[in-house]
Design a protein around this motif. Structure first.
Motif, PDB file in Angstrom:
ATOM      1  N   PRO A 134       0.811  -1.228   0.000  1.00 23.66           N
ATOM      2  CA  PRO A 134       0.000   0.000   0.000  1.00 23.66           C
ATOM      3  C   PRO A 134       0.840   1.272   0.000  1.00 23.66           C
ATOM      4  CG  PRO A 134      -0.149  -1.138   2.117  1.00 23.66           C
ATOM      5  CD  PRO A 134       0.538  -2.068   1.180  1.00 23.66           C
ATOM      6  N   MET A 135       2.016   1.249   0.641  1.00 26.81           N
ATOM      7  CA  MET A 135       2.868   2.432   0.657  1.00 26.81           C
ATOM      8  C   MET A 135       3.302   2.808  -0.749  1.00 26.81           C
ATOM      9  SD  MET A 135       6.600   3.067   2.468  1.00 26.81           S
ATOM     10  CE  MET A 135       6.011   2.966   4.141  1.00 26.81           C
ATOM     11  N   MET A 136       3.597   1.793  -1.566  1.00 28.10           N
ATOM     12  CA  MET A 136       4.061   2.047  -2.927  1.00 28.10           C
ATOM     13  C   MET A 136       2.931   2.165  -3.940  1.00 28.10           C
ATOM     14  SD  MET A 136       7.250   2.427  -2.693  1.00 28.10           S
ATOM     15  CE  MET A 136       8.505   2.167  -1.439  1.00 28.10           C
ATOM     16  N   GLY A 137       1.694   2.034  -3.484  1.00 23.64           N
ATOM     17  CA  GLY A 137       0.564   2.259  -4.375  1.00 23.64           C
ATOM     18  C   GLY A 137       0.195   1.092  -5.257  1.00 23.64           C
ATOM     19  N   TYR A 138       0.601  -0.131  -4.905  1.00 20.21           N
ATOM     20  CA  TYR A 138       0.269  -1.294  -5.724  1.00 20.21           C
ATOM     21  C   TYR A 138      -1.175  -1.724  -5.491  1.00 20.21           C
ATOM     22  CZ  TYR A 138       5.119  -2.013  -7.093  1.00 20.21           C
ATOM     23  OH  TYR A 138       6.365  -1.858  -7.642  1.00 20.21           O
ATOM     24  N   THR A 139      -1.763  -2.287  -6.522  1.00 21.89           N
ATOM     25  CA  THR A 139      -3.093  -2.889  -6.418  1.00 21.89           C
ATOM     26  C   THR A 139      -2.980  -4.368  -6.788  1.00 21.89           C
ATOM     27  OG1 THR A 139      -3.596  -2.289  -8.713  1.00 21.89           O
ATOM     28  CG2 THR A 139      -4.270  -0.726  -6.990  1.00 21.89           C
ATOM     29  N   LEU A 140      -3.908  -5.157  -6.314  1.00 24.21           N
ATOM     30  CA  LEU A 140      -3.902  -6.592  -6.577  1.00 24.21           C
ATOM     31  C   LEU A 140      -5.118  -6.976  -7.398  1.00 24.21           C
ATOM     32  CD1 LEU A 140      -2.898  -8.022  -3.054  1.00 24.21           C
ATOM     33  CD2 LEU A 140      -1.403  -7.338  -4.948  1.00 24.21           C
ATOM     34  N   THR A 141      -4.933  -7.890  -8.339  1.00 18.17           N
ATOM     35  CA  THR A 141      -6.078  -8.436  -9.062  1.00 18.17           C
ATOM     36  C   THR A 141      -6.801  -9.462  -8.202  1.00 18.17           C
ATOM     37  OG1 THR A 141      -4.624 -10.086 -10.074  1.00 18.17           O
ATOM     38  CG2 THR A 141      -5.043  -8.079 -11.323  1.00 18.17           C
ATOM     39  N   SER A 142      -6.074 -10.075  -7.263  1.00 19.06           N
ATOM     40  CA  SER A 142      -6.654 -11.016  -6.305  1.00 19.06           C
ATOM     41  C   SER A 142      -6.003 -10.768  -4.958  1.00 19.06           C
ATOM     42  CB  SER A 142      -6.404 -12.466  -6.731  1.00 19.06           C
ATOM     43  OG  SER A 142      -6.955 -12.730  -7.998  1.00 19.06           O
ATOM     44  N   GLY A 143      -6.804 -10.792  -3.909  1.00 15.53           N
ATOM     45  CA  GLY A 143      -6.288 -10.587  -2.575  1.00 15.53           C
ATOM     46  C   GLY A 143      -6.437  -9.156  -2.095  1.00 15.53           C
ATOM     47  N   ASP A 144      -6.203  -8.964  -0.791  1.00 13.10           N
ATOM     48  CA  ASP A 144      -6.311  -7.651  -0.154  1.00 13.10           C
ATOM     49  C   ASP A 144      -4.915  -7.060  -0.024  1.00 13.10           C
ATOM     50  OD1 ASP A 144      -6.597  -5.455   1.511  1.00 13.10           O
ATOM     51  OD2 ASP A 144      -8.033  -6.417   2.836  1.00 13.10           O
ATOM     52  N   VAL A 145      -4.689  -5.924  -0.650  1.00 12.03           N
ATOM     53  CA  VAL A 145      -3.360  -5.337  -0.681  1.00 12.03           C
ATOM     54  C   VAL A 145      -2.859  -4.975   0.709  1.00 12.03           C
ATOM     55  CG1 VAL A 145      -4.108  -2.938  -0.983  1.00 12.03           C
ATOM     56  CG2 VAL A 145      -1.919  -3.690  -1.951  1.00 12.03           C
ATOM     57  N   ASN A 146      -3.771  -4.683   1.643  1.00 13.75           N
ATOM     58  CA  ASN A 146      -3.366  -4.260   2.983  1.00 13.75           C
ATOM     59  C   ASN A 146      -2.987  -5.421   3.889  1.00 13.75           C
ATOM     60  OD1 ASN A 146      -3.872  -1.315   2.776  1.00 13.75           O
ATOM     61  ND2 ASN A 146      -5.979  -1.966   2.431  1.00 13.75           N
ATOM     62  N   THR A 147      -3.491  -6.616   3.599  1.00 16.42           N
ATOM     63  CA  THR A 147      -3.248  -7.751   4.494  1.00 16.42           C
ATOM     64  C   THR A 147      -2.554  -8.923   3.817  1.00 16.42           C
ATOM     65  OG1 THR A 147      -5.447  -8.672   4.006  1.00 16.42           O
ATOM     66  CG2 THR A 147      -5.275  -7.140   5.884  1.00 16.42           C
ATOM     67  N   ALA A 148      -2.288  -8.821   2.518  1.00 13.57           N
ATOM     68  CA  ALA A 148      -1.744  -9.963   1.773  1.00 13.57           C
ATOM     69  C   ALA A 148      -0.422 -10.460   2.350  1.00 13.57           C
ATOM     70  CB  ALA A 148      -1.578  -9.602   0.299  1.00 13.57           C
ATOM     71  N   LEU A 149       0.368  -9.557   2.917  1.00  8.23           N
ATOM     72  CA  LEU A 149       1.674  -9.948   3.471  1.00  8.23           C
ATOM     73  C   LEU A 149       1.715  -9.760   4.988  1.00  8.23           C
ATOM     74  CD1 LEU A 149       4.024  -8.346   0.766  1.00  8.23           C
ATOM     75  CD2 LEU A 149       3.393 -10.755   1.007  1.00  8.23           C
ATOM     76  N   ALA A 150       0.565  -9.780   5.623  1.00 10.77           N
ATOM     77  CA  ALA A 150       0.503  -9.506   7.062  1.00 10.77           C
ATOM     78  C   ALA A 150       0.932 -10.687   7.913  1.00 10.77           C
ATOM     79  CB  ALA A 150      -0.913  -9.074   7.448  1.00 10.77           C
ATOM     80  N   GLU A 151       0.824 -11.889   7.398  1.00  6.93           N
ATOM     81  CA  GLU A 151       1.133 -13.079   8.183  1.00  6.93           C
ATOM     82  C   GLU A 151       2.364 -13.775   7.636  1.00  6.93           C
ATOM     83  OE1 GLU A 151      -0.447 -13.688  10.901  1.00  6.93           O
ATOM     84  OE2 GLU A 151      -1.909 -12.078  10.582  1.00  6.93           O
ATOM     85  N   ALA A 152       3.001 -14.553   8.506  1.00  3.93           N
ATOM     86  CA  ALA A 152       4.161 -15.339   8.083  1.00  3.93           C
ATOM     87  C   ALA A 152       3.747 -16.389   7.070  1.00  3.93           C
ATOM     88  CB  ALA A 152       4.813 -16.001   9.296  1.00  3.93           C
ATOM     89  N   ASN A 153       4.676 -16.777   6.215  1.00  2.00           N
ATOM     90  CA  ASN A 153       4.478 -17.823   5.212  1.00  2.00           C
ATOM     91  C   ASN A 153       3.371 -17.511   4.220  1.00  2.00           C
ATOM     92  OD1 ASN A 153       5.297 -19.503   7.987  1.00  2.00           O
ATOM     93  ND2 ASN A 153       6.470 -20.017   6.155  1.00  2.00           N
ATOM     94  N   THR A 154       3.297 -16.217   3.852  1.00  2.00           N
ATOM     95  CA  THR A 154       2.391 -15.796   2.782  1.00  2.00           C
ATOM     96  C   THR A 154       3.229 -15.111   1.699  1.00  2.00           C
ATOM     97  OG1 THR A 154       1.940 -13.695   3.914  1.00  2.00           O
ATOM     98  CG2 THR A 154       0.402 -15.517   4.303  1.00  2.00           C
ATOM     99  N   ALA A 155       2.657 -15.042   0.510  1.00  2.00           N
ATOM    100  CA  ALA A 155       3.411 -14.473  -0.612  1.00  2.00           C
ATOM    101  C   ALA A 155       2.470 -13.816  -1.602  1.00  2.00           C
ATOM    102  CB  ALA A 155       4.243 -15.548  -1.306  1.00  2.00           C
ATOM    103  N   VAL A 156       2.994 -12.810  -2.299  1.00  2.00           N
ATOM    104  CA  VAL A 156       2.303 -12.147  -3.402  1.00  2.00           C
ATOM    105  C   VAL A 156       3.153 -12.354  -4.641  1.00  2.00           C
ATOM    106  CG1 VAL A 156       1.613  -9.917  -4.342  1.00  2.00           C
ATOM    107  CG2 VAL A 156       1.141 -10.455  -1.954  1.00  2.00           C
ATOM    108  N   ILE A 157       2.500 -12.648  -5.749  1.00  2.00           N
ATOM    109  CA  ILE A 157       3.204 -13.030  -6.965  1.00  2.00           C
ATOM    110  C   ILE A 157       2.682 -12.220  -8.143  1.00  2.00           C
ATOM    111  CG2 ILE A 157       1.562 -14.872  -7.557  1.00  2.00           C
ATOM    112  CD1 ILE A 157       3.930 -16.608  -8.381  1.00  2.00           C
ATOM    113  N   THR A 158       3.523 -11.959  -9.126  1.00  2.00           N
ATOM    114  CA  THR A 158       3.043 -11.249 -10.314  1.00  2.00           C
ATOM    115  C   THR A 158       2.246 -12.206 -11.197  1.00  2.00           C
ATOM    116  OG1 THR A 158       5.030 -11.754 -11.601  1.00  2.00           O
ATOM    117  CG2 THR A 158       5.044  -9.712 -10.314  1.00  2.00           C
ATOM    118  N   GLN A 159       1.376 -11.634 -11.989  1.00  2.00           N
ATOM    119  CA  GLN A 159       0.514 -12.437 -12.851  1.00  2.00           C
ATOM    120  C   GLN A 159       1.338 -13.283 -13.823  1.00  2.00           C
ATOM    121  OE1 GLN A 159      -2.527  -9.987 -14.595  1.00  2.00           O
ATOM    122  NE2 GLN A 159      -4.044 -11.578 -14.280  1.00  2.00           N
TER     123      GLN A 159
END
Length: 824
Positions: A134-159
């Motif tokens: 969210p600081m860098m202004g990214y948006t997600l096609t799937s998932g919540d940008v504010n919580t996607a990386l909030a927990e351990a052992n989670t990941a966000v990937i490019t399409q």
């Protein structure tokens, strides 16, 4: 009225087709060059423009001082810095940390559920705090940008990467496993998909792991290792830290408070005679101005961008000057038209408006042609500049506005003076024919020609200087031989019998007659990631420490890279103590440590200041450039390790025909020794020279646009010489009747242009010297500016200009004097 005005402009265009086409062609080329360069400058200066609070976002940098000596500047910081500063300073609204795993060449991320499993060596891989997206202004096609990386052992990937791992399946909830050669083994769940990471960011990534995943790392003796190492640590500075200030905050006010926090968190700095200085580096300045160590990628060069912008303005000015020159030169031919219209009652304002309308039409047609040229040239321009522009970039609001401004400004600048000149003619003077042989406007036209060719000479001389510097850097002895060296990256997943697997790999390679020698090391020349350490002579205090690059090599490193032994010996299996206590240092390291000669260093004991660990110098080798010639040589200390290298360097002796066979042999040996790992390699000379990518692109663009500038200038010269020949038709006929030769007439018509071009050459010298010398000063090692750069540029411009002028002057010189005297 408007229809009549444009109808007259159209008739004038048709009446003077040759000059009108020259005008339009010159303007179109100049505008196309300007618009392409504008796209380049906009892209390079637009890094991180997509960040919503980019003006309030800063990277926390770190400078280390040992006593009064500055020893290190890095883009990375301590893991605890972001949380500590945010808690202590109300001016900081948020922070985000990144751990760059892309620096490691041995990280493999696998989709184990696929059949067969999809394993990819990841180079654009970061651990990121939940606040980063969210600081860098990214948006997600799937998932919540504010919580996607909030927990351990989670990941966000490019399409794009999601498609490589999972095909057309929905990646949300799928699992990936990360493994590296440090025995890290992490399983993460995909919680978000990013549609696209912009090209104009210095933080490019394909996959983000949550930063909290690092907290889960443990060691047998340290269950809390992950949190202590990656959250609370003030010892290892290997995190990018970004802070977002509250709107209206003065960053200098925040910086002034940082020393007190550092003193509180690292109280033993004074005892160690060290000092840390943290600064806030504006996010949007990083790409073009930052020259710190441990950058996420090779940054751009502000001076190159400025030079390119200057070239664009030069070329555009040359194109507009052409229009002014040709229009004022043709003004006398329209004198009767002006006189008749004034007698018929036309006022000066109407005439100015008419001639400005003609300028508007020519500029509009030129803009349209320029846009067509830009669209057609985009693929070639992308290849030259390294950008990835698409036709969509031509429809961006800023670009459309620029095109309109270009047309309006061009209309006024290139049309206003000719309009004033044409409308100022007096009817009585015109109709009596007294303007027929007028020299009005000659001084201005000559001044503009001088400026045109001064710019052309400057650009061509600059091209010579750029390529001279490139050749200097590419051909200079860097202290190691990197030709015919194939480098294989260490596997991400090592077999359990690590040492045995490495021995098998080395032995398999040595069976190939094309393989001369094989060596492993933690880094190779050209690798941007450097491990630095503080080292001192045994028994000395910390203020006597020297900063060195710390590398490890095995027993064959100096053979592979053909380094010179200046004193002592290199590492050898004969000496069993070498992996534990021996060091080989470079000549500059010996000098920095106070040894008068390389031989004086042999047998001396050194202490690593940070670790209180002692080693003995057994050899001194020559200095070499770990990085490009933009940086000065840094002292290097080598430790001995046969099995910890991250790169396997293979010196081969093979010609092009046998290269594929040798590569197949190396790949087969790798796959036999390290099954399941992707095979990646590169040739070291190409790898090292990629550091000059910006300069090579600059050289190619410089050459291309300098050539186009000369073409535009010659188009104008062609028009002026044609006009001069027409104006002097009767004079030429009389001279030929009186016995003048064709050669004499050619000299007569050409000498004025030769004088102007010679003046242009002389005036360009101080300009080029000042600008190019400032560019050369950015290199620690650079060539000098040779007078031949100016001589060569002047000769090229003079020769091409004479060829251009000769097209018209020879035609005029060969005209039958009877036809010349019947003229008019």
């Amino acid at each position: 009225m408007i229809q009549t005005m444009f109808s007259r402009a159209y008739r004038s265009f048709l009446k003077n087709k040759f000059f009108s086409i020259l005008n339009m062609l010159g303007l179109a080329i100049g505008m196309a060059v300007f618009l392409l360069i504008a796209q380049y400058v906009k892209f390079e200066t637009g890094y991180e423009d997509f960040v919503p609070e980019g003006d309030n976002t800063y990277r926390l940098t770190l400078d280390t001082f040992l006593g009064p000596e500055h020893v290190h500047s890095t883009a990375e910081n301590f893991p605890a810095a972001g949380p500590a500063l945010t808690a202590a300073l109300p001016e900081i609204e948020n922070y985000a940390r990144l751990y760059n795993m892309g620096f490691k060449n041995n990280v493999v991320i696998t989709n184990e559920e696929a059949l067969p499993p999809v394993a990819i060596k990841q180079r654009r891989f970061l651990y990121a705090d939940a606040s980063f997206l969210p600081m860098m202004g990214y948006t997600l096609t799937s998932g919540d940008v504010n919580t996607a990386l909030a927990e351990a052992n989670t990941a966000v990937i490019t399409q794009e990467l999601a498609h490589r791992y999972f095909g057309n399946e929905d990646p949300i909830g799928k699992t990936l496993r990360m493994q590296d050669d440090d025995n890290n083994n992490e399983l993460v769940h995909i919680t978000g998909v990013i549609p696209h990471v912009p090209d104009n960011t210095h933080l490019k990534f394909d996959i983000l792991f949550s930063y909290k995943t690092l907290f889960t790392r443990t060691r047998p003796d340290r269950p809390d290792f992950g949190i202590a190492r990656y959250d609370n640590s003030w010892t290892r500075n290997d995190m990018y830290t970004f802070v977002q200030l509250r709107p209206g905050t003065d960053p200098h006010t925040v910086e002034a408070k940082l020393p007190a926090i550092i003193t509180e968190k690292v109280p033993d700095l004074k005892e160690r005679n060290e000092r840390y200085v943290m600064t806030l580096q504006p996010l949007r300045d990083i790409h073009l101005t930052s020259r710190l160590s441990d950058e996420a990628e090779a940054n751009g060069d502000e001076s190159i961008v400025n030079f390119m912008g200057l070239i664009g303005l030069f070329v555009l000015a040359i194109a507009w000057i052409n229009y002014v020159n040709l229009s004022t030169a043709k003004a006398l031919e329209r004198a009767k038209e002006v006189g008749v219209r004034k007698v018929m009652g036309a006022v000066r304002f109407q005439l100015i408006r008419q001639f400005l309308a003609e300028s508007a039409i020519v500029n509009l047609l030129s803009v349209l042609v320029a846009l067509a040229v830009v669209g057609a040239a985009l693929p070639s321009f992308n290849m030259l500049s390294g950008l990835a522009l698409t036709p969509a970039h031509l429809f961006q609001p800023w670009f459309i506005a620029l095109v309109f401004i270009l047309w309006a400004t061009g209309t006024i600048l290139s049309g206003f003076y000719p309009a004033i000149v044409l409308s100022s003619f007096k009817p009585a003077t015109i109709l009596k024919g007294k303007l027929k042989n007028s020299t009005r406007g000659i001084v201005l036209r000559r001044a503009l020609v001088v400026f045109q060719f001064m710019a052309s000479v400057a650009l061509i001389a600059g091209t010579f200087i750029v390529y001279t510097q490139l050749n200097f850097m590419m051909s200079r002895d860097i202290g190691v031989n990197i030709d015919q060296v194939l480098v294989v990256e260490r596997p991400g997943v090592m077999p359990e019998q690590r040492e045995s697997a490495i021995d098998v790999f080395n032995n398999e390679l040595r069976k190939d007659p094309a393989v001369q020698s094989v060596a492993s090391s933690t880094t190779v020349p050209g690798a941007q990631r450097e491990w630095k350490a503080q080292i001192k002579r045994y028994g000395e205090t910390n203020d006597k420490s020297t900063t060195v690059i710390l590398n490890s090599m095995d027993y064959n490193f100096t053979d592979v890279f053909k380094m010179k032994l200046l004193a002592g010996r290199t590492f050898s299996q004969t000496y069993v103590q070498d992996p534990d206590t021996s060091l080989v240092i470079t000549a500059s390291a010996a000098k920095a440590l106070g040894f008068k000669t390389p031989g004086d260093a042999i047998g001396q004991t050194l202490t690593f200041s940070d670790y209180d660990f002692n080693s003995i110098i057994v050899g001194v080798v020559n200095d070499y450039h770990q990085l490009s010639l933009k940086q000065t040589i840094t002292p290097v200390v080598f430790q001995c390790s046969a099995y910890d290298g991250e790169f396997y360097s293979v010196r081969i002796t093979t010609d092009h025909d046998n290269l594929e066979r040798t590569l197949s042999t190396v790949q087969a040996a790798y796959e036999k020794s390290f099954p399941g790992n992707p095979f990646d390699y590169f040739f070291l000379d190409d790898y090292f020279n990629r550091q000059y990518k910006n300069e090579r692109q600059f050289g190619v663009l410089f050459t291309t646009f300098a050539t186009l500038a000369l073409v535009i200038g010659c188009l104008g010269l062609l028009g002026l010489s044609a006009y001069t020949a027409v104006q002097r038709t009767k004079e030429i006929g009389i001279r030929k009747v009186l016995g003048s030769s064709e050669g004499g007439i050619f000299v007569l018509l050409s000498k004025d242009y030769v004088r102007l071009i010679a003046l242009s050459i002389v005036l360009s010298v101080p300009l080029v010297y000042f600008l190019m010398n400032s560019w050369l000063q950015r290199f620690a090692y650079h060539t000098s500016i040779s007078p031949f750069a100016f001589i060569g540029a002047g000769a090229i411009v003079l020769l091409i200009s004479l060829l251009t002028v000769s097209i018209q002057t020879l035609r005029a010189a060969r005209t039958n004097p009877v036809d010349s005297l019947r003229y008019e």
